[in-house]
Design a protein around this motif. Structure first.
Motif, PDB file in Angstrom:
ATOM      1  N   SER A  92       0.835  -1.195   0.000  1.00  0.00           N
ATOM      2  CA  SER A  92       0.000   0.000   0.000  1.00  0.00           C
ATOM      3  C   SER A  92       0.876   1.253   0.000  1.00  0.00           C
ATOM      4  CB  SER A  92      -0.910   0.010   1.227  1.00  0.00           C
ATOM      5  OG  SER A  92      -1.629   1.220   1.296  1.00  0.00           O
ATOM      6  N   ARG A  93       0.506   2.210  -0.843  1.00  0.00           N
ATOM      7  CA  ARG A  93       1.254   3.470  -0.918  1.00  0.00           C
ATOM      8  C   ARG A  93       0.470   4.633  -0.318  1.00  0.00           C
ATOM      9  NH1 ARG A  93       1.371   3.656  -7.030  1.00  0.00           N
ATOM     10  NH2 ARG A  93      -0.492   2.408  -6.587  1.00  0.00           N
ATOM     11  N   TYR A  94      -0.854   4.536  -0.304  1.00  0.00           N
ATOM     12  CA  TYR A  94      -1.689   5.669   0.102  1.00  0.00           C
ATOM     13  C   TYR A  94      -2.562   5.381   1.317  1.00  0.00           C
ATOM     14  CZ  TYR A  94      -0.326   7.148  -4.577  1.00  0.00           C
ATOM     15  OH  TYR A  94       0.392   7.482  -5.688  1.00  0.00           O
ATOM     16  N   GLY A  95      -2.550   4.130   1.801  1.00  0.00           N
ATOM     17  CA  GLY A  95      -3.324   3.794   2.982  1.00  0.00           C
ATOM     18  C   GLY A  95      -4.827   3.767   2.757  1.00  0.00           C
ATOM     19  N   GLU A  96      -5.279   3.511   1.511  1.00  0.00           N
ATOM     20  CA  GLU A  96      -6.711   3.453   1.208  1.00  0.00           C
ATOM     21  C   GLU A  96      -7.142   1.995   1.028  1.00  0.00           C
ATOM     22  OE1 GLU A  96      -7.340   7.686  -1.124  1.00  0.00           O
ATOM     23  OE2 GLU A  96      -6.745   5.941  -2.296  1.00  0.00           O
ATOM     24  N   ASP A  97      -8.358   1.663   1.521  1.00  0.00           N
ATOM     25  CA  ASP A  97      -8.753   0.258   1.499  1.00  0.00           C
ATOM     26  C   ASP A  97      -9.147  -0.248   0.108  1.00  0.00           C
ATOM     27  OD1 ASP A  97     -11.149   1.576   1.229  1.00  0.00           O
ATOM     28  OD2 ASP A  97     -12.117   0.673   2.980  1.00  0.00           O
ATOM     29  N   ASP A  98      -9.331   0.658  -0.855  1.00  0.00           N
ATOM     30  CA  ASP A  98      -9.637   0.222  -2.209  1.00  0.00           C
ATOM     31  C   ASP A  98      -8.474   0.521  -3.173  1.00  0.00           C
ATOM     32  OD1 ASP A  98      -9.782   2.967  -2.313  1.00  0.00           O
ATOM     33  OD2 ASP A  98     -11.723   3.047  -3.329  1.00  0.00           O
ATOM     34  N   GLU A  99      -7.289   0.673  -2.602  1.00  0.00           N
ATOM     35  CA  GLU A  99      -6.128   1.058  -3.409  1.00  0.00           C
ATOM     36  C   GLU A  99      -5.849   0.051  -4.519  1.00  0.00           C
ATOM     37  OE1 GLU A  99      -1.459   1.981  -2.449  1.00  0.00           O
ATOM     38  OE2 GLU A  99      -2.986   2.566  -0.989  1.00  0.00           O
ATOM     39  N   TYR A 100      -5.962  -1.235  -4.197  1.00  0.00           N
ATOM     40  CA  TYR A 100      -5.683  -2.268  -5.193  1.00  0.00           C
ATOM     41  C   TYR A 100      -6.700  -2.218  -6.338  1.00  0.00           C
ATOM     42  CZ  TYR A 100      -9.453  -4.741  -2.827  1.00  0.00           C
ATOM     43  OH  TYR A 100     -10.661  -5.075  -2.274  1.00  0.00           O
ATOM     44  N   ALA A 101      -7.946  -1.871  -6.029  1.00  0.00           N
ATOM     45  CA  ALA A 101      -8.970  -1.778  -7.068  1.00  0.00           C
ATOM     46  C   ALA A 101      -8.697  -0.570  -7.975  1.00  0.00           C
ATOM     47  CB  ALA A 101     -10.357  -1.669  -6.442  1.00  0.00           C
ATOM     48  N   ILE A 102      -8.272   0.540  -7.381  1.00  0.00           N
ATOM     49  CA  ILE A 102      -7.887   1.710  -8.171  1.00  0.00           C
ATOM     50  C   ILE A 102      -6.741   1.349  -9.104  1.00  0.00           C
ATOM     51  CG2 ILE A 102      -6.866   4.022  -8.059  1.00  0.00           C
ATOM     52  CD1 ILE A 102      -9.757   4.045  -7.187  1.00  0.00           C
ATOM     53  N   ASP A 103      -5.743   0.632  -8.592  1.00  0.00           N
ATOM     54  CA  ASP A 103      -4.595   0.224  -9.413  1.00  0.00           C
ATOM     55  C   ASP A 103      -5.026  -0.700 -10.548  1.00  0.00           C
ATOM     56  OD1 ASP A 103      -2.906   1.707  -7.829  1.00  0.00           O
ATOM     57  OD2 ASP A 103      -2.144   0.006  -6.685  1.00  0.00           O
ATOM     58  N   PHE A 104      -5.914  -1.627 -10.245  1.00  0.00           N
ATOM     59  CA  PHE A 104      -6.385  -2.567 -11.266  1.00  0.00           C
ATOM     60  C   PHE A 104      -7.093  -1.830 -12.397  1.00  0.00           C
ATOM     61  CE2 PHE A 104      -9.992  -5.084 -12.865  1.00  0.00           C
ATOM     62  CZ  PHE A 104      -9.317  -6.168 -13.424  1.00  0.00           C
ATOM     63  N   PHE A 105      -8.042  -0.953 -12.068  1.00  0.00           N
ATOM     64  CA  PHE A 105      -8.763  -0.229 -13.120  1.00  0.00           C
ATOM     65  C   PHE A 105      -7.863   0.795 -13.813  1.00  0.00           C
ATOM     66  CE2 PHE A 105     -12.578  -1.728 -10.741  1.00  0.00           C
ATOM     67  CZ  PHE A 105     -13.163  -2.426 -11.793  1.00  0.00           C
ATOM     68  N   SER A 106      -6.886   1.343 -13.096  1.00  0.00           N
ATOM     69  CA  SER A 106      -5.894   2.202 -13.753  1.00  0.00           C
ATOM     70  C   SER A 106      -5.244   1.453 -14.911  1.00  0.00           C
ATOM     71  CB  SER A 106      -4.804   2.632 -12.756  1.00  0.00           C
ATOM     72  OG  SER A 106      -5.304   3.482 -11.751  1.00  0.00           O
ATOM     73  N   ASP A 107      -4.893   0.197 -14.644  1.00  0.00           N
ATOM     74  CA  ASP A 107      -4.193  -0.602 -15.657  1.00  0.00           C
ATOM     75  C   ASP A 107      -5.113  -1.062 -16.783  1.00  0.00           C
ATOM     76  OD1 ASP A 107      -1.769  -0.314 -14.449  1.00  0.00           O
ATOM     77  OD2 ASP A 107      -1.673  -2.327 -13.598  1.00  0.00           O
ATOM     78  N   VAL A 108      -6.240  -1.684 -16.452  1.00  0.00           N
ATOM     79  CA  VAL A 108      -7.046  -2.293 -17.524  1.00  0.00           C
ATOM     80  C   VAL A 108      -7.769  -1.255 -18.360  1.00  0.00           C
ATOM     81  CG1 VAL A 108      -7.325  -4.446 -16.245  1.00  0.00           C
ATOM     82  CG2 VAL A 108      -9.116  -2.703 -16.096  1.00  0.00           C
ATOM     83  N   ASP A 109      -8.098  -0.090 -17.762  1.00  0.00           N
ATOM     84  CA  ASP A 109      -8.818   0.936 -18.516  1.00  0.00           C
ATOM     85  C   ASP A 109      -7.887   1.888 -19.259  1.00  0.00           C
ATOM     86  OD1 ASP A 109     -11.297  -0.020 -17.783  1.00  0.00           O
ATOM     87  OD2 ASP A 109     -11.561   1.362 -16.112  1.00  0.00           O
ATOM     88  N   PHE A 110      -6.644   2.035 -18.798  1.00  0.00           N
ATOM     89  CA  PHE A 110      -5.777   3.045 -19.409  1.00  0.00           C
ATOM     90  C   PHE A 110      -4.328   2.602 -19.593  1.00  0.00           C
ATOM     91  CE2 PHE A 110      -9.228   5.424 -17.312  1.00  0.00           C
ATOM     92  CZ  PHE A 110      -9.726   6.094 -18.422  1.00  0.00           C
ATOM     93  N   ILE A 111      -3.635   2.302 -18.503  1.00  0.00           N
ATOM     94  CA  ILE A 111      -2.174   2.189 -18.568  1.00  0.00           C
ATOM     95  C   ILE A 111      -1.725   1.014 -19.422  1.00  0.00           C
ATOM     96  CG2 ILE A 111      -0.077   1.901 -17.189  1.00  0.00           C
ATOM     97  CD1 ILE A 111      -1.529   3.351 -14.888  1.00  0.00           C
TER      98      ILE A 111
END
Length: 554
Positions: A395-414
Motif C-alpha cells: 500500500s502506498r496511500y493507505g486506502e482500502d480500495d487502493e488495489y482496485a484503483i490500481d487494477f482499473f488504472s491498468d485495464v482501462d488506461f495504462i
C-alpha cells in the motif's frame, strides 16, 4: 483593422481579457475577422473562433464522411463561440449541442504582415477527450491556449462528431463508421491548406490529445488517410488498444436501440432509414438507452459508439485492420511520439462508476472485471496472478480500495498506453514515455470531480498544459508553477524539436530518454523529475501478456 476594445471579466480564468484590434486573415474559403488579446503575462496573441472546416453533416450528410466547407463572400465574424457537437449532458440529463458543429479555433501569437517576413511557427492541434461520446474542442473556458501561445506555438482546436452521430457503423458507404475520426482528418487537411495564413508552418504540425483524444492521436498514426498531415504525435492517457476505445461488434448495440428493438427491424436499409430520419436529440437519447441496457460489461468504463474496423467496401476506410495488428507490423506513421499516463488513472472510477469499484473491493474477483478473453484452462492461474499483482502489493496511500484503483488504472488506461508504446518503439519509432504523478491545484479531473484522494487521476496532467475556468491561474504554489512550466516546456519542446527534453536546464534538469525494449523506463513527473522503471516486473509482464494472446482462448 479598426480598434474594437472589449473587456471581459472571469473570476478564475482571465482577470482581464482585452480585445484590442480586429485582425483579418484570408484563407482558402474566404476572409475571417478575429480579435487580438493578451495573456496575463502580457503576451499578445490573436484568436479566430468558429471557422468551418467541413460542411454541416446534417440531413443527407448525416453518417457520411465529411465534405469540404462552402466558401463565403465578405468577411466572416470569427470572434464568437460556435456550436459544440450534439451529445448527452449527463449532469442535466438533456441533449446539448448541435449536428452543425464542425468548426475549429486558431490561437496564434503572430500573424504574417504584408511586406514583413517572419518565421513559420510550430503548430499544435488539440484533439479533445470524452470517450468519443462527450466534450468539445472549441470552448476556450475548458481548453485555454495561454500557456502554449506564450511559448510561440500556434494552437488549433476543433470539434468532431460524437457518439452515434460520429461512429455508427452499418458496413456500408452511407454509414461506414469512424465519421468522427474522418472529421479529425478533415481538420488536419484544413490546417495543411490554411495555417500558413496565421503564421504557422504546415510542415511542423503536432497532434496531441488526452483520453479519447489520446486514442484518436494513435488512430491517426495508424490510418493511411492521415499520412503526411502531421509530423509529431503526443498521446495523454489514451490508446487505440484500450477496450473502451474500439467496438468489434457494433451491430449488437445498434439492435438495442429502443426504436430498432421494438419494431424488430433487422434489415440494414430500414435501420439506416429510421436512424437517419430521427431528430438528432431523439437519436442521441435512443443511443444512450441502448448503452444503458448494457449491464454485463468488463472494465470500468463503457461507451460503445466508438471507432471500429471498417469492412471492405466502395469507400475509403479510415481503418481496415485491427490496431494491434497494425502496431505489431509497424504499419504506422513514421513520426516521433510522446506518450504518457497518470499514476492513479483509476481514481476516475470514484466519480464515474463507484458501484463497479465497490463490487471489486468487496469480492476481489478480478476476472469478473477483466476486459480480455481468457481461456478456461488459464482462468485459475490468471486470477491468482491478478491477486498477487494487485491485492497483495504494498500500500502506498493507505486506502482500502487502493488495489482496485490500481487494477482499473491498468485495464482501462495504462495497459494499452504501455503496450502500444512498446510496439511503436519496436518499430524504431522515437518514443518518449512519461508518468505524471504530481498532485497539486491544477490537477484537472480531480478538481472537476471533487476528488480528495492523493495522487494524479486520469486527465489530471491536462491542467498543467492548458488553462481551464475550473482551475486557478495564479493562486497556486511554487511547485505547482514549476510542474506547470515543466509540462508546458516538454510539450512545446516536442512540437518545436521532436524531443520533449532536448537539453537540460533549470526547468527540465533531467532528460527523457527514448523508450527501448521492455522493461521500460519512463520520465516520472512529480515535484521532482526522474527517469524510473515502469511498474514492478510482475505488473509489467502481466500487462504485456494480456495483449500478446498468452491467456486468450486457443
Amino acid at each position: 483593422a479598426t480598434n474594437n476594445v472589449v473587456i471581459r471579466l472571469s473570476s478564475c480564468l482571465f482577470s482581464q481579457t482585452i480585445r484590442m484590434t480586429s485582425p483579418i486573415v484570408e484563407i482558402s474559403d474566404g476572409k475571417l475577422q478575429g480579435y487580438e488579446t493578451k495573456t496575463l503575462n502580457n503576451k499578445r496573441y490573436y484568436v479566430f473562433q468558429g471557422i468551418p472546416f467541413a460542411k454541416p453533416p446534417t440531413g443527407e450528410l448525416r453518417f457520411l464522411a465529411p465534405e469540404p466547407p462552402e466558401p463565403w463572400e465578405g468577411i466572416r465574424d470569427a470572434t464568437k463561440n460556435c456550436n459544440i457537437c450534439a451529445q448527452f449532458d449527463r449532469t442535466a440529463q438533456v441533449v446539448i449541442g448541435d449536428e452543425d458543429c464542425l468548426y475549429l479555433n486558431v490561437y496564434t501569437p503572430e500573424i504574417p504582415r504584408e511586406g514583413k517576413g517572419g518565421g513559420a511557427l510550430p503548430v499544435m492541434v488539440f484533439v479533445h477527450g470524452g470517450g468519443f461520446m462527450y466534450g468539445d474542442g472549441t470552448d476556450t473556458t475548458k481548453h485555454g491556449p495561454e500557456y502554449l501561445v506564450e511559448q510561440d506555438v500556434i494552437l488549433v482546436s476543433f470539434n468532431y462528431r460524437l457518439g452515434i452521430l460520429g461512429f455508427l457503423s452499418l458496413d456500408r458507404k452511407d454509414a461506414p463508421g469512424n465519421m468522427g475520426l474522418k472529421d479529425q482528418v478533415q481538420a488536419l487537411k484544413w490546417v495543411q491548406r490554411n495555417i500558413s495564413q496565421f503564421g504557422g508552418d504546415p510542415g511542423n504540425v503536432t497532434v496531441f490529445g488526452v483520453s479519447a483524444g489520446g486514442a484518436s492521436v494513435e488512430y491517426l498514426l495508424l490510418s493511411p488517410t492521415a499520412r503526411g498531415l502531421f509530423h509529431k504525435a503526443l498521446k495523454q492517457s489514451g490508446s487505440s488498444l484500450l477496450h473502451w476505445a474500439h467496438n468489434d461488434n457494433m451491430r449488437d448495440i445498434i439492435m438495442k436501440i429502443p426504436q430498432v428493438k421494438e419494431n424488430n427491424i433487422t434489415d440494414d436499409e430500414q435501420v439506416l432509414h429510421l436512424l437517419k430520419n430521427l431528430p438528432y436529440k431523439d437519436l442521441i437519447k435512443a443511443s444512450m438507452a441502448a448503452i444503458a441496457a448494457e449491464t454485463d460489461f468488463k472494465g470500468g468504463i463503457l461507451f460503445r459508439f466508438v471507432p471500429t474496423v471498417e469492412k471492405p467496401g466502395d469507400w475509403e476506410p479510415f481503418l481496415d485492420r485491427s490496431p494491434y495488428e497494425l502496431l505489431s507490423r509497424g504499419e504506422v506513421a513514421r513520426v516521433p511520439v510522446v506518450t504518457g499516463f497518470c499514476s492513479r488513472e483509476g481514481l476516475l472510477m470514484r466519480g464515474s462508476s463507484p458501484h463497479v469499484l465497490e463490487k471489486l473491493k468487496q469480492n476481489k474477483k478480478f476476472l469478473d472485471h477483466l476486459p480480455f478473453a481468457v481461456d478456461d484452462t488459464q482462468k485459475a492461474t490468471l486470477e491468482a496472478e491478478l491477486k498477487t499483482v494487485y491485492s497483495e502489493s504494498e500500500s502506498r496511500y493507505g486506502e482500502d480500495d487502493e488495489y482496485a484503483i490500481d487494477f482499473f488504472s491498468d485495464v482501462d488506461f495504462i495497459s494499452g498506453v504501455y503496450v502500444s508504446a512498446l510496439l511503436l518503439a519496436k518499430s524504431d519509432i522515437p518514443v518518449y514515455f512519461y508518468e505524471f504523478a504530481y498532485d497539486g491545484k491544477l490537477n484537472y479531473l480531480k478538481t472537476k470531480l471533487g476528488l480528495k484522494s492523493p495522487g494524479a487521476c486520469h486527465g489530471d496532467d491536462g491542467g498543467y498544459v492548458m488553462t481551464s475556468a475550473i482551475l486557478p491561474i495564479d493562486n497556486i504554489s511554487d511547485t505547482d508553477k514549476l510542474v506547470r512550466d515543466r509540462m508546458v516546456a516538454m510539450f512545446t519542446n516536442f512540437a518545436k524539436y521532436g524531443d520533449p527534453t532536448p537539453s537540460e536546464d533549470s526547468v527540465l534538469p533531467v532528460r527523457c530518454t527514448r523508450l527501448a525494449a521492455a522493461p521500460a523506463q519512463c520520465l516520472r513527473v512529480d515535484a521532482d523529475l526522474a527517469m524510473r522503471p515502469f511498474g514492478t516486473p510482475a505488473r509489467e509482464q502481466l500487462l504485456r501478456r494480456l495483449y500478446d494472446g498468452h491467456y486468450a482462448p486457443k
